[in-house]
Scaffold this motif. Sequence first.
Motif, PDB file in Angstrom:
ATOM      1  N   SER A 187       0.828  -1.216   0.000  1.00 24.74           N
ATOM      2  CA  SER A 187       0.000   0.000   0.000  1.00 24.74           C
ATOM      3  C   SER A 187       0.856   1.257   0.000  1.00 24.74           C
ATOM      4  O   SER A 187       0.512   2.251  -0.629  1.00 24.74           O
ATOM      5  N   TYR A 188       1.959   1.219   0.704  1.00 26.36           N
ATOM      6  CA  TYR A 188       2.857   2.371   0.778  1.00 26.36           C
ATOM      7  C   TYR A 188       3.601   2.577  -0.539  1.00 26.36           C
ATOM      8  O   TYR A 188       3.685   3.687  -1.046  1.00 26.36           O
ATOM      9  N   ARG A 189       4.135   1.484  -1.102  1.00 29.33           N
ATOM     10  CA  ARG A 189       4.961   1.592  -2.307  1.00 29.33           C
ATOM     11  C   ARG A 189       4.162   1.809  -3.582  1.00 29.33           C
ATOM     12  O   ARG A 189       4.629   2.459  -4.512  1.00 29.33           O
ATOM     13  N   PHE A 190       2.984   1.236  -3.665  1.00 29.37           N
ATOM     14  CA  PHE A 190       2.188   1.281  -4.891  1.00 29.37           C
ATOM     15  C   PHE A 190       0.809   1.869  -4.591  1.00 29.37           C
ATOM     16  O   PHE A 190      -0.078   1.155  -4.114  1.00 29.37           O
ATOM     17  N   PRO A 191       0.608   3.148  -4.915  1.00 31.46           N
ATOM     18  CA  PRO A 191      -0.684   3.795  -4.635  1.00 31.46           C
ATOM     19  C   PRO A 191      -1.882   3.057  -5.240  1.00 31.46           C
ATOM     20  O   PRO A 191      -2.953   3.043  -4.655  1.00 31.46           O
ATOM     21  N   VAL A 192      -1.684   2.421  -6.385  1.00 29.26           N
ATOM     22  CA  VAL A 192      -2.781   1.663  -6.995  1.00 29.26           C
ATOM     23  C   VAL A 192      -3.211   0.526  -6.061  1.00 29.26           C
ATOM     24  O   VAL A 192      -4.403   0.274  -5.880  1.00 29.26           O
ATOM     25  N   MET A 193      -2.241  -0.140  -5.468  1.00 30.34           N
ATOM     26  CA  MET A 193      -2.547  -1.217  -4.526  1.00 30.34           C
ATOM     27  C   MET A 193      -3.217  -0.668  -3.273  1.00 30.34           C
ATOM     28  O   MET A 193      -4.075  -1.315  -2.690  1.00 30.34           O
ATOM     29  N   SER A 194      -2.807   0.527  -2.877  1.00 25.28           N
ATOM     30  CA  SER A 194      -3.385   1.144  -1.694  1.00 25.28           C
ATOM     31  C   SER A 194      -4.894   1.315  -1.835  1.00 25.28           C
ATOM     32  O   SER A 194      -5.648   1.103  -0.888  1.00 25.28           O
ATOM     33  N   HIS A 195      -5.336   1.682  -3.034  1.00 26.83           N
ATOM     34  CA  HIS A 195      -6.773   1.856  -3.265  1.00 26.83           C
ATOM     35  C   HIS A 195      -7.530   0.541  -3.123  1.00 26.83           C
ATOM     36  O   HIS A 195      -8.689   0.535  -2.717  1.00 26.83           O
ATOM     37  N   LEU A 196      -6.877  -0.562  -3.434  1.00 25.01           N
ATOM     38  CA  LEU A 196      -7.522  -1.868  -3.311  1.00 25.01           C
ATOM     39  C   LEU A 196      -7.459  -2.422  -1.894  1.00 25.01           C
ATOM     40  O   LEU A 196      -8.382  -3.088  -1.443  1.00 25.01           O
ATOM     41  N   LEU A 197      -6.347  -2.158  -1.197  1.00 24.75           N
ATOM     42  CA  LEU A 197      -6.091  -2.814   0.074  1.00 24.75           C
ATOM     43  C   LEU A 197      -6.465  -2.000   1.305  1.00 24.75           C
ATOM     44  O   LEU A 197      -6.653  -2.562   2.376  1.00 24.75           O
ATOM     45  N   LYS A 198      -6.537  -0.687   1.171  1.00 28.04           N
ATOM     46  CA  LYS A 198      -6.781   0.177   2.328  1.00 28.04           C
ATOM     47  C   LYS A 198      -8.086   0.945   2.164  1.00 28.04           C
ATOM     48  O   LYS A 198      -8.473   1.315   1.065  1.00 28.04           O
ATOM     49  N   SER A 199      -8.739   1.188   3.277  1.00 27.11           N
ATOM     50  CA  SER A 199      -9.954   1.997   3.265  1.00 27.11           C
ATOM     51  C   SER A 199      -9.593   3.444   2.988  1.00 27.11           C
ATOM     52  O   SER A 199      -8.501   3.903   3.320  1.00 27.11           O
ATOM     53  N   ARG A 200     -10.531   4.180   2.438  1.00 30.49           N
ATOM     54  CA  ARG A 200     -10.380   5.605   2.164  1.00 30.49           C
ATOM     55  C   ARG A 200     -11.467   6.364   2.918  1.00 30.49           C
ATOM     56  O   ARG A 200     -12.536   5.815   3.187  1.00 30.49           O
ATOM     57  N   PRO A 201     -11.217   7.635   3.220  1.00 29.30           N
ATOM     58  CA  PRO A 201     -12.287   8.430   3.814  1.00 29.30           C
ATOM     59  C   PRO A 201     -13.473   8.511   2.858  1.00 29.30           C
ATOM     60  O   PRO A 201     -13.278   8.582   1.636  1.00 29.30           O
ATOM     61  N   LYS A 202     -14.670   8.453   3.403  1.00 28.05           N
ATOM     62  CA  LYS A 202     -15.882   8.544   2.585  1.00 28.05           C
ATOM     63  C   LYS A 202     -16.577   9.866   2.898  1.00 28.05           C
ATOM     64  O   LYS A 202     -16.783  10.195   4.063  1.00 28.05           O
TER      65      LYS A 202
END
Length: 165
Positions: free
Chosen positions: A90-105
């Motif tokens: 998630s840290y290294r690849f922002p694209v993966m971060s969108h899949l693996l980590k929650s985002r503010p809604k």
Amino acid sequence: MPDWQPIFAMSVPLLESFIRGTVMYLVVLLLMRLVGQREAGGIGITDVLLVVLVAQAAAPGLSGEASSITDSVVSVITILFWSVVIDALSYRFPVMSHLLKSRPKPLIHKGRLNRRVMRREFMTEEEVTEQLRLYGIQDVSGVERAYIEPNGMISVLQRPDEEAE
């Protein structure tokens, strides 16, 4: 004198323990992402997941239900390994971060409630106004933006005084 060999000898093959830990971590992570984040409280969903899985993996070794302590240690190491890998990806690849980590809604935008997000998070208008009161806000119209953060908390950006009146 206790027989130490059965305490430390693996009763399950190493690869099987690793695969079981991997599958359980990824399945529970996916399910928790699908369920939502409103009830998480002050810590993140992945933190809760990690604590629950590590406790569950360690329990058989602690209570003597597993054939060996090594089985439980391998499960705990596997879960911690995947936690670190997911965070690193998630840290290294922002694209993966969108899949693996929650985002503010976005919960509120320019004083208007986002009903779609409220439905997704099973939040009533009363629950939103209750959270706003914690910030000293009486009315939704006084909020420029509010978000449900990945840790389940609500963050609020108030409107400037001249716009709120």
